[in-house]
Design a protein around this motif. Sequence first.
Motif, short mmCIF file in Angstrom:
data_model
loop_
_atom_site.label_atom_id
_atom_site.label_comp_id
_atom_site.label_asym_id
_atom_site.label_seq_id
_atom_site.Cartn_x
_atom_site.Cartn_y
_atom_site.Cartn_z
N GLN A 53 41.41 84.07 60.24
CA GLN A 53 42.40 84.33 59.19
C GLN A 53 43.52 85.22 59.71
OE1 GLN A 53 40.03 85.92 55.99
NE2 GLN A 53 39.59 83.89 55.14
N SER A 54 43.16 86.25 60.48
CA SER A 54 44.15 87.19 61.00
C SER A 54 45.12 86.51 61.96
CB SER A 54 43.45 88.35 61.70
OG SER A 54 44.39 89.23 62.28
N LEU A 55 44.58 85.70 62.87
CA LEU A 55 45.43 85.02 63.85
C LEU A 55 46.41 84.05 63.18
CD1 LEU A 55 42.89 84.25 66.73
CD2 LEU A 55 44.81 85.82 66.83
N ASN A 56 45.94 83.33 62.18
CA ASN A 56 46.79 82.33 61.52
C ASN A 56 47.78 82.94 60.55
OD1 ASN A 56 45.92 79.35 62.20
ND2 ASN A 56 44.05 80.55 62.14
N SER A 57 47.36 84.00 59.87
CA SER A 57 48.24 84.57 58.85
C SER A 57 49.36 85.42 59.44
CB SER A 57 47.43 85.42 57.87
OG SER A 57 46.88 86.55 58.52
N ASN A 58 49.21 85.86 60.68
CA ASN A 58 50.21 86.76 61.27
C ASN A 58 50.90 86.16 62.49
OD1 ASN A 58 49.69 88.86 59.40
ND2 ASN A 58 47.85 89.40 60.53
N THR A 59 50.79 84.86 62.69
CA THR A 59 51.47 84.19 63.79
C THR A 59 52.68 83.43 63.27
OG1 THR A 59 49.46 83.95 65.13
CG2 THR A 59 51.27 82.45 65.61
N VAL A 60 53.84 83.71 63.87
CA VAL A 60 55.09 83.04 63.51
C VAL A 60 55.49 82.15 64.67
CG1 VAL A 60 57.53 83.37 62.99
CG2 VAL A 60 55.83 84.94 62.03
N ARG A 89 52.27 88.03 65.80
CA ARG A 89 52.40 87.30 67.06
C ARG A 89 53.51 86.28 66.92
NH1 ARG A 89 48.16 82.95 69.66
NH2 ARG A 89 49.23 82.66 71.66
N VAL A 90 54.44 86.27 67.87
CA VAL A 90 55.50 85.27 67.91
C VAL A 90 55.12 84.23 68.96
CG1 VAL A 90 57.94 84.83 68.35
CG2 VAL A 90 57.24 86.94 67.20
#
Length: 395
Positions: A53-60, A89-90
């Motif tokens: 959830q963290s990786l997907n919700s905060n990756t742009v 994460r960009v």
Amino acid sequence: MRRLFGVAVFAIMMACGLTAQAQAQTQQTEYDPAKVSESLKAIFQFGSVATKQSLNSNTVTLMSGTIGGTYVQFGADLASVLDDGNKLRVLPIVGRGSVQSVADILFLQGVDLGIVRSDTLDYLERKGFAKDIKKQFTYVTKLYNEEMHVIASKSVRSLRDLEGKTVSVDLPNGGTFVTALTVFERLGMKPKVVYVEQRIALEKLKAGEIDAVIVCGGKPYKSVSTFKDDRFHLVTVNYEKPLQKDYLPASLSSKDYPNLISGDDRVDTIAVPAVLAAYNWAPNTERYRKLSQFVDAFFTKFPTFQNPPFHPKWREVSLSAPLPDWQRLPVAEQWLKSHNVEAVARTRFDEFLKQSPTTAANIKTDADRETLFKQFQAWETERNARAQVRSGSQK
């Protein structure tokens, strides 16, 4: 004696063992990548629900451009500065150029942002490929101006000398062909246009198979700066009146391209703005939330980009620069207002005209006024960018 020797050997082995154990412990605590890498920590958690959830919700995700171009370098710079563990994460994606990026922002799942050229949307509407397409887009900021590079033999003195000649304008996924064809239309020119990838086109130029190669990108553009052949040079593109509605005056120097421009010479050309664009998401959506997170990090850390080792074109970027006929992402507009970063205002332009009566006297029509205002905006943007560089270097 043998007994004493055996005791000594045993003591040495014990000492070596303790030393090795201590070194192993030191490596585990000081040199173990899992202690410092968020990525490895995530893997060691075996893909837990929280990590996913963290990786997907905060990756742009950011659609950039082709390898070797300025877009892809900007994408790498954004990732380098803004990545913050699992907080943000960009993820730059190597793209195919401005036209493809427009399609990717509209239709490709998971794409949040993209770098496009400002004249691309106008071209798509003018040719009937899209209707009211600008309503589907917002922009975070105008980035920098992309110069038109025309490489041809030294017998070609200006762009108009290419009438009827074979000119490569890159592949039809990017933005170079859009700008090139628009310029040809405005000037009433009819060269023989071919669509060849830039690196291959430059080899065909050397072999005499084509007469010129056009590259639109932020200077110094890699494929142009590495091109070396004494038979060729960069050709002048005059800032003629038919071009002044959508383009800006620009120049190239030997500092930019020592292989193609000699001494203190300068080559006049035109430029078109690059734009950091996004889909026009509703404010209450998850995608809008991620864009808000990106904007706050990007704008807050913006001065970092305007110093080495990042691309020199960052020094031209002014966050507040307006983009005519585009709507800014609301959260970006709000950030600028809350931090007292003002856009170039008409009132400042009017004041400039009052202090420059000679310049004002040359304005004959509304079109003349709009053209001069656009040039004033470009000058003001460059001045603001230099001020931001100085401010950032003092921190």
